[in-house]
Structure formats: C-alpha cells, structure tokens
Scaffold this motif. Structure first.
Motif, PDB file in Angstrom:
ATOM      1  N   TYR A 185       0.474  -1.471  -0.150  1.00 22.82           N
ATOM      2  CA  TYR A 185      -0.044  -0.212  -0.164  1.00 22.82           C
ATOM      3  C   TYR A 185       0.742   1.109  -0.173  1.00 22.82           C
ATOM      4  CZ  TYR A 185      -4.332  -2.482   0.472  1.00 22.82           C
ATOM      5  OH  TYR A 185      -5.407  -3.423   0.128  1.00 22.82           O
ATOM      6  N   GLY A 186       2.088   1.190   0.460  1.00 22.94           N
ATOM      7  CA  GLY A 186       2.773   1.900   1.038  1.00 22.94           C
ATOM      8  C   GLY A 186       3.765   2.877  -0.956  1.00 22.94           C
ATOM      9  N   GLY A 187       3.482   1.611  -1.848  1.00 21.37           N
ATOM     10  CA  GLY A 187       3.906   1.955  -3.088  1.00 21.37           C
ATOM     11  C   GLY A 187       2.986   2.151  -3.973  1.00 21.37           C
ATOM     12  N   GLU A 188       1.703   2.886  -3.209  1.00 21.42           N
ATOM     13  CA  GLU A 188       0.572   3.572  -4.050  1.00 21.42           C
ATOM     14  C   GLU A 188      -0.019   4.479  -3.102  1.00 21.42           C
ATOM     15  OE1 GLU A 188      -2.858   1.692  -4.347  1.00 21.42           O
ATOM     16  OE2 GLU A 188      -2.121  -0.340  -3.785  1.00 21.42           O
ATOM     17  N   LEU A 189      -0.368   5.757  -3.806  1.00 24.20           N
ATOM     18  CA  LEU A 189      -1.613   7.237  -3.211  1.00 24.20           C
ATOM     19  C   LEU A 189      -2.606   7.107  -3.239  1.00 24.20           C
ATOM     20  CD1 LEU A 189      -0.530  10.786  -3.631  1.00 24.20           C
ATOM     21  CD2 LEU A 189      -1.720  11.038  -5.261  1.00 24.20           C
ATOM     22  N   ARG A 190      -2.445   6.991  -1.420  1.00 16.91           N
ATOM     23  CA  ARG A 190      -2.980   6.932  -0.562  1.00 16.91           C
ATOM     24  C   ARG A 190      -3.508   7.679   0.318  1.00 16.91           C
ATOM     25  NH1 ARG A 190      -5.265   1.869  -2.188  1.00 16.91           N
ATOM     26  NH2 ARG A 190      -7.008   1.920  -0.593  1.00 16.91           N
ATOM     27  N   THR A 191      -4.850   7.427   0.257  1.00 10.96           N
ATOM     28  CA  THR A 191      -5.810   8.912   2.300  1.00 10.96           C
ATOM     29  C   THR A 191      -5.331   7.718   2.962  1.00 10.96           C
ATOM     30  OG1 THR A 191      -8.260   7.699   1.671  1.00 10.96           O
ATOM     31  CG2 THR A 191      -7.037  10.152   0.427  1.00 10.96           C
ATOM     32  N   GLU A 192      -5.467   6.598   2.986  1.00 11.29           N
ATOM     33  CA  GLU A 192      -5.522   5.864   4.196  1.00 11.29           C
ATOM     34  C   GLU A 192      -3.765   5.838   5.511  1.00 11.29           C
ATOM     35  OE1 GLU A 192      -6.266   4.380   1.695  1.00 11.29           O
ATOM     36  OE2 GLU A 192      -8.308   3.235   1.392  1.00 11.29           O
ATOM     37  N   GLY A 193      -3.687   5.618   6.183  1.00  9.77           N
ATOM     38  CA  GLY A 193      -2.625   5.953   7.168  1.00  9.77           C
ATOM     39  C   GLY A 193      -2.166   4.329   6.697  1.00  9.77           C
TER      40      GLY A 193
END
Length: 316
Positions: A185-193
C-alpha cells in the motif's frame, strides 16, 4: 523477481476457496457490468472493504472485471487503447434494487494482463490486492475460475518474495503478512494511514497465517518456525539489498502511476471528483471544496489541490 509459475494446483491451495455468500446480493451489479461490457466479460472478482465487512450495502463495492480483449470490452477505441496502455480502466456503476442502492467501482483488465501482473509486475497494485482473500463472484466457466484462483496463489508468493527480505524478522505469520501488505500500500498514492496492511491482516489472522505457511515452500528463501510461534526468514544479503532497493524505487513510481490513473479516471468514472472528495474526507477528515470549475475541468484545476494534499501529508 523471477519465480517460475508453481503448478496450478499448489497455487490454488495457497489461495484457498474464493467464494462468498454475498453473490445473490451482488447479482444486480454483476448483471449491469456484464450488460455494459457485453460478451467480453469472463469473470468478476469481488474484493475490498465490503467483502471484509460482509455487507455490500455498507459502502462502495470493489470489483475486478476480467475480460478477454480490451477492444471487445469497450465501445470506444479510445477507452480500449487507454486500457491497453495503462491498465486497468476504472468505472463507476450503481443499481437501485428497490430495497437498497448498490454502488461499485470496478477495474477492467484482461486475464493475460492479470496473469503477467501477479507474477512479473514491478508495481505492487495487482499482487498486493490479489494476495488478499477475494471472491470470484462470477466466472464464465470452471477453467476461468481455476485460473483466477491460481493468480491469487501466485500473488501471495510474489508479495512475500518481494517484501519479506525488506523486513526484519522474526514476526508472527499474520504480522509478517500485514507488514508485507503495508509495503504494498505504501507504493500507491492513498488517503489511508501507513498501517492499513497491518489492520487488514489483523481482521483475519488465521487466514493470513495459513496463506503464509502454504506459500513458504515456494519462496526463494527459507523460513524457520520459532518456538514462540513467530517465523524467521533467511534471505541472502543480496536478496535483502535488492528488496530494499526495489521498494525505494517502487514507492515513487507507484505514486506517479496512481496520479496517471487518477487522470484517466476523470474520463471513465462518473462523478470522479465528488467521489474522490468523499473518500478523502471519510478517511482523513479533510474536506475539499468541489467547485463547478473543478468538477467540469479536473485535469486543469485538480493539480494544485493534489499538490497541496501531498505536501501536507494527507496523501501518502
């Protein structure tokens, strides 16, 4: 990462069953997707927060729609070309069943692209998703269904092979899987923590532990069981260096691709700006004003908003 494909039966065993008792509730959405993309639809894969909660009316349902060819799936040559160039295209659909309003966003991808992506994809978006429990809500035939289950098993192997050498052992199996998902998930642009992957694995610790143990014999390094239940993996020093370097490169590349997919979604996703604003506020509490100008011309006026959110750390 250069694993050869494990035999399909072993891959399916890693994935486990891909079923859900929510299929009847999802049928109006699935039928609408199939009507929109006609005979090209080979399968519909259900994943995400609604699957985990057990309630498809609790939010926005997430699907991957598997098609045989992009040109057959799209009435527009431009849409088909965009899907071929930067898969997947993402669409929005809603159905009023008379009892509840069902809403979904779905990504369109060919089975060939999915199979390549979960094995060889340099970015983690596909193998990070398909390594998690999913449900095959529709399949044209048993051959397609079994091929998708094999993709899910391969995604587990790819995720763990790419991630564990970049992490510090020992950990409990579910915690190790969650830390691998957090890297993805850190390899994407996301709003979640940044703890999203850990929270997802925490919701079903036995299943994530089972997946890791089922995959351990297919990884490119050994995993030892500790007396306290934790596991310790033993990659080579070269594997550790390579994995850490790959994740350092994967994060900015993945975010850049996320931005390009957001731009493409402005043409394929009805009310894309309103949906993005709603999701942003839901996950972060940060509200943005969706002006008529922003809604009409997102590719011109959204960039300053995106930059401000990224600079402030709202988008990661």
């Amino acid at each position: 990462m250069d694993h050869s494909f494990t035999d399909p039966a072993s891959l399916r065993a890693i994935a486990g069953p891909c079923e859900t008792d929510q299929v009847n509730a999802l049928k109006p959405l699935i039928d609408a997707v199939r009507r929109r993309h006609r005979h090209a639809v080979r399968a519909v894969v259900y994943y995400g927060s609604c699957l985990r909660s057990g309630d498809p009316t609790s939010g926005l349902v997430d699907f991957y729609v598997i098609v045989d060819r992009y040109r057959a799936a799209h009435a527009s040559r431009v849409s088909a070309a965009a899907n071929q160039l930067l898969p997947p295209n993402v669409y929005y659909l809603e159905c009023d069943t008379g009892v509840a309003m069902l809403r979904c966003k779905y990504a369109v991808i060919t089975l060939d692209d999915l199979q390549r992506g979960v094995k060889h994809g340099r970015l983690s978006s596909l193998w990070g998703r398909f390594a998690q429990p999913v449900a095959i809500a529709h399949a044209a035939n048993d051959e397609i269904r079994e091929a998708l289950r094999a993709c899910c098993g391969q995604a587990v192997i790819t995720l763990l092979d790419a991630s564990l050498p970049a992490l510090q052992p020992p950990m409990l199996p579910a915690e190790a899987f969650g830390a691998a998902l957090a890297l993805s998930y850190g390899g994407e642009l996301r709003t979640e923590g940044g703890d999203r992957g850990l929270r997802i694995a925490e919701q079903d610790r036995p299943e994530y532990a089972r997946r890791l143990h089922a995959a351990r014999g297919h990884l490119t390094f050994d995993i030892d069981q500790c007396p306290d239940g934790r596991i310790a993996w033993r990659p080579s020093a070269a594997q550790c260096r390579s994995a850490r370097r790959a994740w350092r490169l994967r994060a900015p590349a993945g975010r850049a691709v996320s931005v390009m997919r957001l731009a493409k979604a402005c043409f394929t996703f009805d009310n894309a700006i309103d949906y993005a604003a709603w999701k942003l506020e839901r996950h972060t509490g940060v509200a943005i004003e969706v002006t008529p100008r922003l809604r009409r011309h997102p590719l011109i006026y959204a960039w300053p908003v995106l930059w401000r959110l990224y600079r402030d750390g709202t988008l990661r």
